[in-house]
Design a protein around this motif. Structure first.
Motif, PDB file in Angstrom:
ATOM      1  N   ALA A  10     -39.807   0.984  -0.640  1.00  0.00           N
ATOM      2  CA  ALA A  10     -41.118   1.113   0.638  1.00  0.00           C
ATOM      3  C   ALA A  10     -41.679   2.018  -0.164  1.00  0.00           C
ATOM      4  O   ALA A  10     -41.709   2.454  -0.354  1.00  0.00           O
ATOM      5  N   TYR A  11     -43.020   1.743   0.392  1.00  0.00           N
ATOM      6  CA  TYR A  11     -44.547   2.279  -0.292  1.00  0.00           C
ATOM      7  C   TYR A  11     -45.403   1.965   0.443  1.00  0.00           C
ATOM      8  O   TYR A  11     -46.210   1.254   0.450  1.00  0.00           O
ATOM      9  N   ASN A  12     -45.817   3.027   1.416  1.00  0.00           N
ATOM     10  CA  ASN A  12     -47.309   3.162   1.972  1.00  0.00           C
ATOM     11  C   ASN A  12     -47.439   1.968   2.882  1.00  0.00           C
ATOM     12  O   ASN A  12     -48.297   1.346   2.996  1.00  0.00           O
ATOM     13  N   VAL A  36     -32.700   2.414   2.847  1.00  0.00           N
ATOM     14  CA  VAL A  36     -34.395   2.430   2.502  1.00  0.00           C
ATOM     15  C   VAL A  36     -34.703   3.327   1.421  1.00  0.00           C
ATOM     16  O   VAL A  36     -34.340   5.353   1.086  1.00  0.00           O
ATOM     17  N   VAL A  37     -35.531   2.933   0.555  1.00  0.00           N
ATOM     18  CA  VAL A  37     -35.821   4.305  -0.680  1.00  0.00           C
ATOM     19  C   VAL A  37     -37.192   4.182  -0.298  1.00  0.00           C
ATOM     20  O   VAL A  37     -37.925   3.650  -0.865  1.00  0.00           O
ATOM     21  N   ASP A  38     -37.420   5.367  -0.455  1.00  0.00           N
ATOM     22  CA  ASP A  38     -38.843   5.585   0.055  1.00  0.00           C
ATOM     23  C   ASP A  38     -39.845   5.564  -1.278  1.00  0.00           C
ATOM     24  O   ASP A  38     -39.508   7.324  -1.889  1.00  0.00           O
ATOM     25  N   ASP A  39     -40.501   5.398  -1.680  1.00  0.00           N
ATOM     26  CA  ASP A  39     -40.887   5.141  -3.766  1.00  0.00           C
ATOM     27  C   ASP A  39     -42.236   5.900  -3.697  1.00  0.00           C
ATOM     28  O   ASP A  39     -43.052   5.612  -4.156  1.00  0.00           O
ATOM     29  N   GLY A  44     -46.781   8.868   5.887  1.00  0.00           N
ATOM     30  CA  GLY A  44     -45.710   9.069   6.788  1.00  0.00           C
ATOM     31  C   GLY A  44     -44.751   8.339   7.076  1.00  0.00           C
ATOM     32  O   GLY A  44     -43.826   8.345   7.743  1.00  0.00           O
ATOM     33  N   THR A  45     -44.616   7.416   6.114  1.00  0.00           N
ATOM     34  CA  THR A  45     -43.135   6.111   6.000  1.00  0.00           C
ATOM     35  C   THR A  45     -41.987   7.580   6.568  1.00  0.00           C
ATOM     36  O   THR A  45     -40.772   6.873   7.286  1.00  0.00           O
ATOM     37  N   GLY A  46     -41.492   7.756   6.076  1.00  0.00           N
ATOM     38  CA  GLY A  46     -40.198   8.984   6.258  1.00  0.00           C
ATOM     39  C   GLY A  46     -40.361   9.717   6.835  1.00  0.00           C
ATOM     40  O   GLY A  46     -39.622   9.470   8.028  1.00  0.00           O
ATOM     41  N   GLU A  47     -41.567  10.092   7.543  1.00  0.00           N
ATOM     42  CA  GLU A  47     -41.584  10.650   9.419  1.00  0.00           C
ATOM     43  C   GLU A  47     -41.175   9.232  10.471  1.00  0.00           C
ATOM     44  O   GLU A  47     -40.986   9.223  11.133  1.00  0.00           O
ATOM     45  N   ALA A  48     -42.147   8.069  10.275  1.00  0.00           N
ATOM     46  CA  ALA A  48     -41.815   7.267  10.932  1.00  0.00           C
ATOM     47  C   ALA A  48     -40.421   6.475  11.076  1.00  0.00           C
ATOM     48  O   ALA A  48     -39.707   5.784  12.205  1.00  0.00           O
ATOM     49  N   TYR A  60     -36.307   9.228  -0.774  1.00  0.00           N
ATOM     50  CA  TYR A  60     -37.139   9.742  -0.890  1.00  0.00           C
ATOM     51  C   TYR A  60     -37.379  10.124  -2.536  1.00  0.00           C
ATOM     52  O   TYR A  60     -36.473  10.715  -3.058  1.00  0.00           O
ATOM     53  N   LYS A  61     -38.127   9.333  -3.035  1.00  0.00           N
ATOM     54  CA  LYS A  61     -38.586   9.490  -4.926  1.00  0.00           C
ATOM     55  C   LYS A  61     -39.864   9.490  -5.113  1.00  0.00           C
ATOM     56  O   LYS A  61     -40.642   9.167  -5.039  1.00  0.00           O
TER      57      LYS A  61
END
Length: 189
Positions: A10-12, A36-39, A44-48, A60-61
């Motif tokens: 995931a990215y933005n 889910v790998v937040d790139d 606010g992807t992590g918060e969502a 998150y990375k």
């Protein structure tokens, strides 16, 4: 251990990522983990994604691109099979169940399907059908990348034999992976 690890880089795209996660959680097949790998998102992807709690494994990375995020997820996956889903794509409810039925022997390394094209509202606007090549497809695959990235499920063993996604590539990194798999395994539609 889950049978399948679904990996979403995931990215933005927070809103789309939430929808992608929901499409996996709605699967008829339930023996999976969802990673889910937040790139490096800044939207606010992590918060969502907090609303999903322990139904997903969230990481998150620092931003490194889609291949980096996929590889990060694959390295942490526990499943025998790896299903890839981009954060702006969705699975139909029987996606995993249908794909897993095609793994009938050890010669099969990758299973793929066609895809529907949808607009921002989720309305089907078209269909990307593939020629439906199965078996030893390397010759056909060299000529055209007919495998839709968000449709694949891969036997984890493939990554041990052919390596991970090439993080130096941006365009055609998926095609490169399918070619490497097709050299050693059968592919099924």
């Amino acid at each position: 251990m889950p049978e399948v690890s679904v990996i979403i880089p995931a990215y933005n795209y927070a809103a789309y990522t939430v929808e992608a996660v929901e499409s996996v959680l709605a699967q008829t097949y339930k023996d999976y983990e969802l990673i889910v790998v937040d790139d490096g998102s800044t939207d606010g992807t992590g918060e969502a994604l907090r609303r999903f709690g322990d139904r997903i494994r969230y990481f998150y990375k620092t931003n490194g691109g889609a291949c980096s995020a996929r590889n990060f997820g694959i390295q942490r996956a526990q499943g025998r099979y790896i299903a890839l889903l981009d954060c702006d794509d969705l699975f139909l409810p029987a996606k995993l169940e249908t794909s897993l039925k095609a793994f009938t022997d050890k010669r099969t390394g990758l299973v793929y399907t066609g895809v529907y094209l949808i607009d921002a509202a989720g309305k089907v606007t078209g269909e990307n059908r593939t020629p439906g090549h199965s078996g030893r497809v390397l010759e056909q695959l060299v000529l055209s990348n007919f495998i839709n990235n968000p449709s694949v499920v891969i036997d984890r063993e493939c990554f041990d034999r052919v390596g991970l996604f090439d993080e130096k590539m941006f365009f055609a990194a998926d095609w490169d992976m399918w070619l490497r798999i097709a050299e050693k395994y059968e592919i099924k539609y």
